[in-house]
Write an enzyme that holds these catalytic residues in place. Structure first.
Site, PDB file in Angstrom:
ATOM      1  N   VAL A  57      28.305 -35.862 -33.344  1.00 46.76           N
ATOM      2  CA  VAL A  57      27.644 -36.460 -34.505  1.00 46.76           C
ATOM      3  C   VAL A  57      27.296 -35.334 -35.467  1.00 46.76           C
ATOM      4  O   VAL A  57      26.648 -34.361 -35.090  1.00 46.76           O
ATOM      5  CB  VAL A  57      26.366 -37.235 -34.103  1.00 46.76           C
ATOM      6  CG1 VAL A  57      25.619 -37.717 -35.354  1.00 46.76           C
ATOM      7  CG2 VAL A  57      26.721 -38.430 -33.234  1.00 46.76           C
ATOM      8  N   ALA A 102      24.072 -30.934 -36.311  1.00 47.62           N
ATOM      9  CA  ALA A 102      25.077 -31.702 -35.572  1.00 47.62           C
ATOM     10  C   ALA A 102      24.729 -31.637 -34.090  1.00 47.62           C
ATOM     11  O   ALA A 102      23.860 -30.866 -33.682  1.00 47.62           O
ATOM     12  CB  ALA A 102      26.465 -31.115 -35.802  1.00 47.62           C
ATOM     13  N   LYS A 103      25.352 -32.448 -33.299  1.00 46.52           N
ATOM     14  CA  LYS A 103      25.210 -32.358 -31.844  1.00 46.52           C
ATOM     15  C   LYS A 103      26.409 -33.050 -31.222  1.00 46.52           C
ATOM     16  O   LYS A 103      27.010 -33.935 -31.845  1.00 46.52           O
ATOM     17  CB  LYS A 103      23.927 -33.059 -31.375  1.00 46.52           C
ATOM     18  CG  LYS A 103      23.442 -32.584 -30.034  1.00 46.52           C
ATOM     19  CD  LYS A 103      22.656 -31.298 -30.156  1.00 46.52           C
ATOM     20  CE  LYS A 103      22.145 -30.799 -28.836  1.00 46.52           C
ATOM     21  NZ  LYS A 103      21.238 -29.669 -28.998  1.00 46.52           N
ATOM     22  N   GLY A 104      26.746 -32.652 -29.997  1.00 42.98           N
ATOM     23  CA  GLY A 104      27.879 -33.292 -29.346  1.00 42.98           C
ATOM     24  C   GLY A 104      27.681 -33.298 -27.854  1.00 42.98           C
ATOM     25  O   GLY A 104      26.719 -32.734 -27.334  1.00 42.98           O
ATOM     26  N   ASP A 143      24.595 -26.137 -24.685  1.00 38.74           N
ATOM     27  CA  ASP A 143      23.403 -26.968 -24.485  1.00 38.74           C
ATOM     28  C   ASP A 143      23.377 -27.276 -22.987  1.00 38.74           C
ATOM     29  O   ASP A 143      24.078 -26.620 -22.205  1.00 38.74           O
ATOM     30  CB  ASP A 143      23.498 -28.244 -25.350  1.00 38.74           C
ATOM     31  CG  ASP A 143      22.158 -28.931 -25.520  1.00 38.74           C
ATOM     32  OD1 ASP A 143      21.363 -28.476 -26.341  1.00 38.74           O
ATOM     33  OD2 ASP A 143      21.894 -29.930 -24.817  1.00 38.74           O
TER      34      ASP A 143
END
Ligand code: NAD
Length: 410
Positions: A57, A102-104, A143
């Protein structure tokens, strides 16, 4: 139970109202720039086919390329990734880095996958998103469940399509353009944030007692650095157990013990107690540095500390936040308190783009400078709006992002 995205939106709305933003601007800031969901198929070591779902995202890019980690965990879903992507936008803006958020992640249990399977999964995920990420577009980082090795595989796979590109990810091994000080960065950033907060409140860091939840990357570095400054850590926990010692825990001995035994359980330098009670121990400062959603409406009343430093992402529900405020607890919010990691990631990206290596001294000095400046900025907003530190941090960030959005035009 309140979801991460509901909690983030509550904090966002509170600050947006304070700033007097109109409904259209609020909508523009909340809706993510892009949401991607990809199928990641790999052949497992036993020859069978395994299918995983991956997400990225990209929340906002008005202030620069988007930035955020990639998580490998069974709980990864679009809701969680969305919340964390939005938090990254506010985090990078609070500390004034030239980034968006953002992050995924991939919904998988990395502990059940071999190293070869993890490498294949990482490469397939990279193939599916390679034309949506890049040093000037979106820069992933490690992460939960991913690490420097994962970043090395992403860099290698991405470079097959786009040429040698170390700046496409941060948190890489030093040998591949990683930065000095990245490992300790989030814990060190928390230390610098705490220094500013305590100086402001006329208390000495070394005169306070601390309880820390989590002894992983962030918790262990925070503990080691605080201990080195003379702080007394009276309670600490990880997933294996919790220990307390009113005279202070010997953190170097605990670090050595955990290295050899894989967890805190069994360490004899303190008394064992139920790990669920860690946040409610008698102490001056509580540091949640493990999971999200640990302070809730049901338990926040039990917090005895005067300060809460949010090292973990979204550890406090909005209801718990209100209870803590009523009790007069001073809370340093996650989007500022744990921003040291993304800040040193920014230094890594800068070094990669310039093909120039900074020493650890320079990294730490620049990190301190950024954390101190951000604290001053948050306090200015707090004074202006007479609000709590979390609302001030959100307001500072939202103001920066909305101004950039307006200036860039439609
Ligand atoms: P990690 O996996 O290295 O460590 C997590 C720690 O939490 C481990 O010690 C684990 O045993 C402990 N833990 C798990 N369940 C627990 C429980 N029920 N009670 C007590 N301890 C428990 O993860 P990390 O990188 O240290 O991240 C911790 C938090 O900080 C996460 O919320 C993460 O999103 C956030 N964060 C990390 C970074 C970073 O640079 N690593 C940056 C910003 C925010």
């Amino acid at each position: 139970m309140i979801t991460p995205i509901e909690a983030t939106n509550t904090y966002f709305q509170r600050a947006a109202q304070l700033l007097g933003l109109d409904a259209i601007t609020i909508r523009q800031l909340i809706i993510p720039f892009r949401e991607v969901k990809v199928e990641c198929d790999i052949i497992k070591d036993d020859g069978s086919l395994a299918i995983f779902i991956g997400y990225r995202v990209q929340h906002d890019n008005s202030r620069g390329p988007m930035k955020g980690g990639i998580r490998f965990h069974p709980s990864v879903d679009i809701d969680e990734v969305n919340a964390l992507a939005q938090l990254m936008t506010w985090k990078t803006a609070v500390v004034n880095l030239p980034y968006g958020g953002a992050k995924g992640g991939v919904s998988c249990d990395p502990r059940t996958l071999s190293k070869g399977e993890l490498q294949r999964l990482t490469r397939v995920f990279t193939q599916k998103v390679h034309d949506l990420i890049g040093p000037a577009i979106d820069i992933p980082a490690p992460d939960m469940g991913t690490n420097a090795q994962t970043m090395a595989w992403i860099m290698d796979e991405y470079s097959k399509f786009h040429g040698y590109s170390p700046a496409v990810v941060t948190g890489k091994p030093l040998e591949l353009g990683g930065s000095e000080g990245r490992d300790a960065a989030t814990g060190r950033g928390l230390l610098y944030a705490a220094e500013s907060l305590f100086a402001d409140n006329h208390v000495k860091l070394s005169s306070l007692t601390y309880a820390i939840q989590g002894f992983g990357n962030v918790g262990s570095w925070a503990a080691r650095l605080l201990y080195a400054e003379g702080a007394k850590i009276v309670a600490i926990s990880d997933v294996t157990g919790a220990i307390r010692n009113p005279n202070g825990i010997d953190i170097p001995s605990l670090t050595e013990y955990v290295k050899q035994n894989g967890g805190i359980q069994g360490f004899t330098g303190g008394e064992a107690f139920p790990l669920e009670d860690l946040l409610f121990e008698p102490c001056d400062v509580v540091i949640p540095a493990a999971l999200g959603g640990v302070l809730t409406a049901e338990n926040a009343g039990r917090v005895q500390a005067r300060f809460v430093l949010e090292a973990a992402n979204h550890p406090t529900d909005p209801e718990a936040d209100a209870i803590l405020q009523q009790k007069g607890v001073i809370l340093l919010p996650d989007i500022y308190a744990n921003a040291g990691g993304v800040t040193v990631s920014y230094f890594e990206w800068t070094q990669n783009l310039q093909q120039f290596h900074w020493n650890a001294e320079r990294v730490n000095k620049e990190l301190r400078h950024i954390m101190q400046n951000a604290y001053k900025d948050i306090r200015e907003v707090q004074t202006k709006y007479q609000c709590d530190l979390r609302t001030a941090a959100f307001a500072l960030a939202i103001d920066r992002v909305s101004r950039a959005t307006m200036l860039r035009g439609l």
